[in-house]
Design a protein around this motif. Sequence first.
Motif, PDB file in Angstrom:
ATOM      1  N   ASP A 189       1.862  -3.334  -4.493  1.00 50.71           N
ATOM      2  CA  ASP A 189       1.620  -2.196  -3.606  1.00 50.71           C
ATOM      3  C   ASP A 189       2.968  -1.655  -3.143  1.00 50.71           C
ATOM      4  O   ASP A 189       3.782  -2.391  -2.582  1.00 50.71           O
ATOM      5  N   LEU A 190       3.221  -0.351  -3.364  1.00 55.66           N
ATOM      6  CA  LEU A 190       4.494   0.263  -2.991  1.00 55.66           C
ATOM      7  C   LEU A 190       4.387   1.125  -1.743  1.00 55.66           C
ATOM      8  O   LEU A 190       5.372   1.744  -1.342  1.00 55.66           O
TER       9      LEU A 190
ATOM     10  N   LYS B 169     -10.219   8.983  -6.527  1.00 59.17           N
ATOM     11  CA  LYS B 169     -10.563  10.348  -6.952  1.00 59.17           C
ATOM     12  C   LYS B 169      -9.624  10.876  -8.027  1.00 59.17           C
ATOM     13  O   LYS B 169     -10.035  11.658  -8.880  1.00 59.17           O
ATOM     14  N   ASP B 170      -8.335  10.523  -7.972  1.00 59.93           N
ATOM     15  CA  ASP B 170      -7.382  10.995  -8.975  1.00 59.93           C
ATOM     16  C   ASP B 170      -6.228  10.013  -9.062  1.00 59.93           C
ATOM     17  O   ASP B 170      -5.950   9.282  -8.103  1.00 59.93           O
ATOM     18  N   VAL B 171      -5.562  10.005 -10.214  1.00 60.50           N
ATOM     19  CA  VAL B 171      -4.458   9.088 -10.471  1.00 60.50           C
ATOM     20  C   VAL B 171      -3.330   9.858 -11.135  1.00 60.50           C
ATOM     21  O   VAL B 171      -3.565  10.633 -12.070  1.00 60.50           O
ATOM     22  N   LEU B 172      -2.121   9.641 -10.664  1.00 63.36           N
ATOM     23  CA  LEU B 172      -0.935  10.283 -11.218  1.00 63.36           C
ATOM     24  C   LEU B 172       0.058   9.210 -11.617  1.00 63.36           C
ATOM     25  O   LEU B 172       0.466   8.397 -10.789  1.00 63.36           O
TER      26      LEU B 172
ATOM     27  N   TRP C 153       1.080   2.278  -6.505  1.00 61.53           N
ATOM     28  CA  TRP C 153       1.058   0.933  -7.075  1.00 61.53           C
ATOM     29  C   TRP C 153       2.037   0.863  -8.242  1.00 61.53           C
ATOM     30  O   TRP C 153       2.129   1.804  -9.023  1.00 61.53           O
ATOM     31  N   SER C 154       2.715  -0.261  -8.367  1.00 59.02           N
ATOM     32  CA  SER C 154       3.442  -0.564  -9.593  1.00 59.02           C
ATOM     33  C   SER C 154       2.471  -1.390 -10.430  1.00 59.02           C
ATOM     34  O   SER C 154       1.975  -2.431  -9.973  1.00 59.02           O
ATOM     35  N   ILE C 155       2.180  -0.900 -11.632  1.00 55.36           N
ATOM     36  CA  ILE C 155       1.230  -1.558 -12.527  1.00 55.36           C
ATOM     37  C   ILE C 155       1.884  -1.657 -13.899  1.00 55.36           C
ATOM     38  O   ILE C 155       2.273  -0.629 -14.472  1.00 55.36           O
ATOM     39  N   CYS C 156       2.038  -2.872 -14.381  1.00 58.29           N
ATOM     40  CA  CYS C 156       2.626  -3.086 -15.709  1.00 58.29           C
ATOM     41  C   CYS C 156       4.013  -2.447 -15.819  1.00 58.29           C
ATOM     42  O   CYS C 156       4.392  -1.919 -16.864  1.00 58.29           O
ATOM     43  N   GLY C 157       4.757  -2.444 -14.713  1.00 60.66           N
ATOM     44  CA  GLY C 157       6.114  -1.916 -14.724  1.00 60.66           C
ATOM     45  C   GLY C 157       6.222  -0.408 -14.600  1.00 60.66           C
ATOM     46  O   GLY C 157       7.311   0.148 -14.698  1.00 60.66           O
ATOM     47  N   ARG C 158       5.091   0.279 -14.373  1.00 61.95           N
ATOM     48  CA  ARG C 158       5.087   1.737 -14.187  1.00 61.95           C
ATOM     49  C   ARG C 158       4.442   2.041 -12.844  1.00 61.95           C
ATOM     50  O   ARG C 158       3.607   1.287 -12.370  1.00 61.95           O
ATOM     51  N   ASP C 159       4.848   3.164 -12.230  1.00 65.34           N
ATOM     52  CA  ASP C 159       4.328   3.524 -10.910  1.00 65.34           C
ATOM     53  C   ASP C 159       3.221   4.569 -11.015  1.00 65.34           C
ATOM     54  O   ASP C 159       3.371   5.562 -11.725  1.00 65.34           O
ATOM     55  N   PHE C 160       2.140   4.314 -10.269  1.00 62.94           N
ATOM     56  CA  PHE C 160       0.983   5.205 -10.239  1.00 62.94           C
ATOM     57  C   PHE C 160       0.639   5.498  -8.791  1.00 62.94           C
ATOM     58  O   PHE C 160       0.634   4.604  -7.949  1.00 62.94           O
ATOM     59  N   MET C 161       0.341   6.765  -8.504  1.00 63.64           N
ATOM     60  CA  MET C 161      -0.142   7.149  -7.186  1.00 63.64           C
ATOM     61  C   MET C 161      -1.620   7.469  -7.337  1.00 63.64           C
ATOM     62  O   MET C 161      -2.003   8.227  -8.228  1.00 63.64           O
TER      63      MET C 161
ATOM     64  N   VAL D 209      11.411   9.690  -5.291  1.00 63.99           N
ATOM     65  CA  VAL D 209      10.044  10.168  -5.082  1.00 63.99           C
ATOM     66  C   VAL D 209       9.935  10.727  -3.668  1.00 63.99           C
ATOM     67  O   VAL D 209      10.490  10.177  -2.715  1.00 63.99           O
ATOM     68  N   PHE D 210       9.200  11.828  -3.545  1.00 66.43           N
ATOM     69  CA  PHE D 210       8.979  12.504  -2.273  1.00 66.43           C
ATOM     70  C   PHE D 210       7.484  12.711  -2.084  1.00 66.43           C
ATOM     71  O   PHE D 210       6.758  12.971  -3.043  1.00 66.43           O
ATOM     72  N   GLU D 211       7.032  12.625  -0.825  1.00 64.19           N
ATOM     73  CA  GLU D 211       5.650  12.984  -0.491  1.00 64.19           C
ATOM     74  C   GLU D 211       5.661  13.652   0.876  1.00 64.19           C
ATOM     75  O   GLU D 211       6.162  13.086   1.840  1.00 64.19           O
TER      76      GLU D 211
END
Length: 174
Positions: free
Chosen positions: A61-62, A94-97, A75-83, A108-110
Amino acid sequence: MKRTAAILLLTLVGSTQAHARDGFEQVRCDGDIARALAGRRGSNEPVVAIEARHKDLALKDLGASDYGRFSSITWSICGRDFMVLEDNRTNIVKDVLEMPPHSKASPVFEGRCKLGGKPMPESVVAVLREQGGQDDLPAEAAWQVDEKAVKFVKMPTEGLLCPRDGITEPGAQP
């Protein structure tokens, strides 16, 4: 009596398995991670329990941001980051990026940005380009967070500037 005990035992085992479901069951490092997560139900249990259950995914969890009706969770999953955008009432994703590569030089900015010098009403997720201490940084890639549809919408980066204080990249802020 034996029948009642057996039913009670099956109910207990079934509820334990249901509690362990967290949306990552279908995720495989060699598969389409975003597709595997979309539409799944998240979990309200402690993050350490979820991470421990999915060591095979190198799950970490990031961080998260709350939008009221939904949350964005990285989340970092398998060495890649997903929001992921997850509904706060139902815990449904609902959606994954999948975030493009990012670093201290491309953090990264939010948050809220300016487009053409005017404040945007919508939240933005972006990878920015560090420019030596400037307060507002240009975006290399950006997505608007559509708060009504709870979706990421790819947007052009021309004229998009985002404030340094929305950077979520560890070690990227002075």
